[in-house]
Design a protein around this motif. Structure first.
Motif, PDB file in Angstrom:
ATOM      1  N   LEU A  13       0.845  -1.190   0.000  1.00 23.64           N
ATOM      2  CA  LEU A  13       0.000   0.000   0.000  1.00 23.64           C
ATOM      3  C   LEU A  13       0.884   1.245   0.000  1.00 23.64           C
ATOM      4  O   LEU A  13       1.816   1.347   0.782  1.00 23.64           O
ATOM      5  CB  LEU A  13      -0.900  -0.004   1.238  1.00 23.64           C
ATOM      6  N   PHE A  61      -9.274   5.376  -2.953  1.00 26.31           N
ATOM      7  CA  PHE A  61      -9.114   5.068  -1.536  1.00 26.31           C
ATOM      8  C   PHE A  61     -10.296   5.563  -0.686  1.00 26.31           C
ATOM      9  O   PHE A  61     -10.425   5.173   0.473  1.00 26.31           O
ATOM     10  CB  PHE A  61      -7.789   5.630  -1.010  1.00 26.31           C
ATOM     11  N   LEU A  64     -12.950   1.988  -1.482  1.00 15.82           N
ATOM     12  CA  LEU A  64     -12.161   0.789  -1.762  1.00 15.82           C
ATOM     13  C   LEU A  64     -13.039  -0.425  -2.061  1.00 15.82           C
ATOM     14  O   LEU A  64     -14.123  -0.565  -1.493  1.00 15.82           O
ATOM     15  CB  LEU A  64     -11.248   0.482  -0.573  1.00 15.82           C
ATOM     16  N   GLU A  66     -14.134  -3.563  -1.212  1.00 18.06           N
ATOM     17  CA  GLU A  66     -14.000  -4.333   0.018  1.00 18.06           C
ATOM     18  C   GLU A  66     -13.903  -5.843  -0.204  1.00 18.06           C
ATOM     19  O   GLU A  66     -13.343  -6.554   0.626  1.00 18.06           O
ATOM     20  CB  GLU A  66     -15.167  -4.020   0.962  1.00 18.06           C
ATOM     21  N   TRP A  71      -7.140  -8.630  -0.966  1.00 17.08           N
ATOM     22  CA  TRP A  71      -6.972  -8.263   0.449  1.00 17.08           C
ATOM     23  C   TRP A  71      -6.397  -9.438   1.246  1.00 17.08           C
ATOM     24  O   TRP A  71      -5.797  -9.240   2.298  1.00 17.08           O
ATOM     25  CB  TRP A  71      -8.303  -7.837   1.059  1.00 17.08           C
ATOM     26  N   ALA A  76       0.808  -7.655   4.490  1.00 17.23           N
ATOM     27  CA  ALA A  76       0.539  -6.339   3.925  1.00 17.23           C
ATOM     28  C   ALA A  76       1.602  -5.369   4.430  1.00 17.23           C
ATOM     29  O   ALA A  76       1.921  -5.349   5.620  1.00 17.23           O
ATOM     30  CB  ALA A  76      -0.851  -5.854   4.331  1.00 17.23           C
ATOM     31  N   CYS A  78       2.561  -1.305   4.449  1.00 21.18           N
ATOM     32  CA  CYS A  78       1.909  -0.019   4.224  1.00 21.18           C
ATOM     33  C   CYS A  78       2.882   1.148   4.315  1.00 21.18           C
ATOM     34  O   CYS A  78       3.489   1.392   5.362  1.00 21.18           O
ATOM     35  CB  CYS A  78       0.776   0.178   5.227  1.00 21.18           C
ATOM     36  N   TYR A 100      -7.126   6.079   5.737  1.00 14.66           N
ATOM     37  CA  TYR A 100      -6.845   5.120   4.670  1.00 14.66           C
ATOM     38  C   TYR A 100      -6.070   3.918   5.203  1.00 14.66           C
ATOM     39  O   TYR A 100      -6.349   2.767   4.857  1.00 14.66           O
ATOM     40  CB  TYR A 100      -6.043   5.777   3.544  1.00 14.66           C
ATOM     41  N   THR A 103      -8.333   1.680   7.393  1.00 15.38           N
ATOM     42  CA  THR A 103      -9.331   0.992   6.568  1.00 15.38           C
ATOM     43  C   THR A 103      -8.700  -0.150   5.794  1.00 15.38           C
ATOM     44  O   THR A 103      -9.240  -1.273   5.750  1.00 15.38           O
ATOM     45  CB  THR A 103     -10.011   1.975   5.593  1.00 15.38           C
ATOM     46  N   CYS A 104      -7.556   0.092   5.179  1.00 13.34           N
ATOM     47  CA  CYS A 104      -6.860  -0.966   4.434  1.00 13.34           C
ATOM     48  C   CYS A 104      -6.471  -2.117   5.365  1.00 13.34           C
ATOM     49  O   CYS A 104      -6.625  -3.292   5.012  1.00 13.34           O
ATOM     50  CB  CYS A 104      -5.615  -0.402   3.757  1.00 13.34           C
ATOM     51  N   ALA A 108      -7.818  -5.973   5.078  1.00 13.45           N
ATOM     52  CA  ALA A 108      -6.858  -7.064   4.943  1.00 13.45           C
ATOM     53  C   ALA A 108      -7.019  -8.081   6.067  1.00 13.45           C
ATOM     54  O   ALA A 108      -7.016  -9.302   5.837  1.00 13.45           O
ATOM     55  CB  ALA A 108      -5.426  -6.515   4.927  1.00 13.45           C
TER      56      ALA A 108
END
Length: 223
Positions: A13, A61, A64, A66, A71, A76, A78, A100, A103-104, A108
């Protein structure tokens, strides 16, 4: 979704930024990585986008996807972030650097991703008097409550590298840091973006159990 059993799948990300782009370069060249997913607003440059095992979905973003299969990955990483100047306001900065990111991470984690690595900042604390560092501390707090099996929080000092956008204040800071390096405490010295990316990739691939904070002076030593 995992690609196969020969390597790990990574979600990157913030892949268009200084650290994110370096993560992509290193991950795409790593034999332990079989798939890299890098959602961005605009297509990544062909310097990295020609790799067959890179997926570069274009996303909003603020809205997104979902239920996207990507995901779900092994880890992940970031490197999402902006500055108050580029964001335009405190609210816009908080939306990117906390909203952001959180949320990401939530999407995930909900999809089954168990390892998360964040590029934070030296001095990050929800009790900091600095708005920037307070937001960084708040997002660290958000992630710590998400029950990741492995959570690594990197807190680099000033980043040394060629950014895709101009940040005059950082250029001045880098000049001072390089000139007076022997007089500056190790934890506050500029750290190379390549070293931050390498430490993040290492944390993602090793996935140590628990919550781990990696301070700036320890980042280069992990190479």
């Amino acid at each position: 979704m995992h690609n196969n059993n020969t390597g790990k799948s990574l979600l990157v990300l913030g892949g268009s930024g200084l650290v994110g782009m370096e993560i992509l370069r290193q991950a795409l060249a790593d034999p332990h990585v079989s798939r890299v997913i890098a959602p961005t607003r605009r297509p990544l440059p062909t310097a990295v986008n020609h790799y067959a095992h890179l997926d570069n979905p274009q996303v909003d973003f603020d809205n997104l996807p979902e239920d996207a299969d990507w995901w779900h990955c092994d880890a992940a990483l970031c490197a999402l972030g902006t500055t108050r100047k580029h964001a335009g306001s405190r609210e816009a900065f908080r939306l990117v650097d906390r909203g952001y990111v959180s949320t990401c991470a939530r999407l995930a984690r909900r999809a089954g991703t168990r390892t998360f690595v964040l590029n934070s900042a030296v001095g990050a604390s929800p009790r900091s008097g600095s708005f920037y560092l307070r937001v960084k501390g708040e997002v660290e707090q958000d992630l710590s409550a998400m029950d990741f099996r492995s959570l690594s929080l990197l807190r680099p000092s000033l980043l040394d590298g060629a950014r895709p956008e101009d940040r005059p204040g950082e250029l001045v800071g880098l000049l001072v840091s390089r000139t007076f390096k022997p007089l500056i405490p190790k934890r506050l010295r500029a750290v190379k973006a390549t070293d931050v990316a390498a430490a993040m990739l290492q944390a993602a691939l090793i996935a140590p159990v628990g919550r781990h904070v990696i301070e700036s002076d320890a980042i280069a030593r992990r190479r």
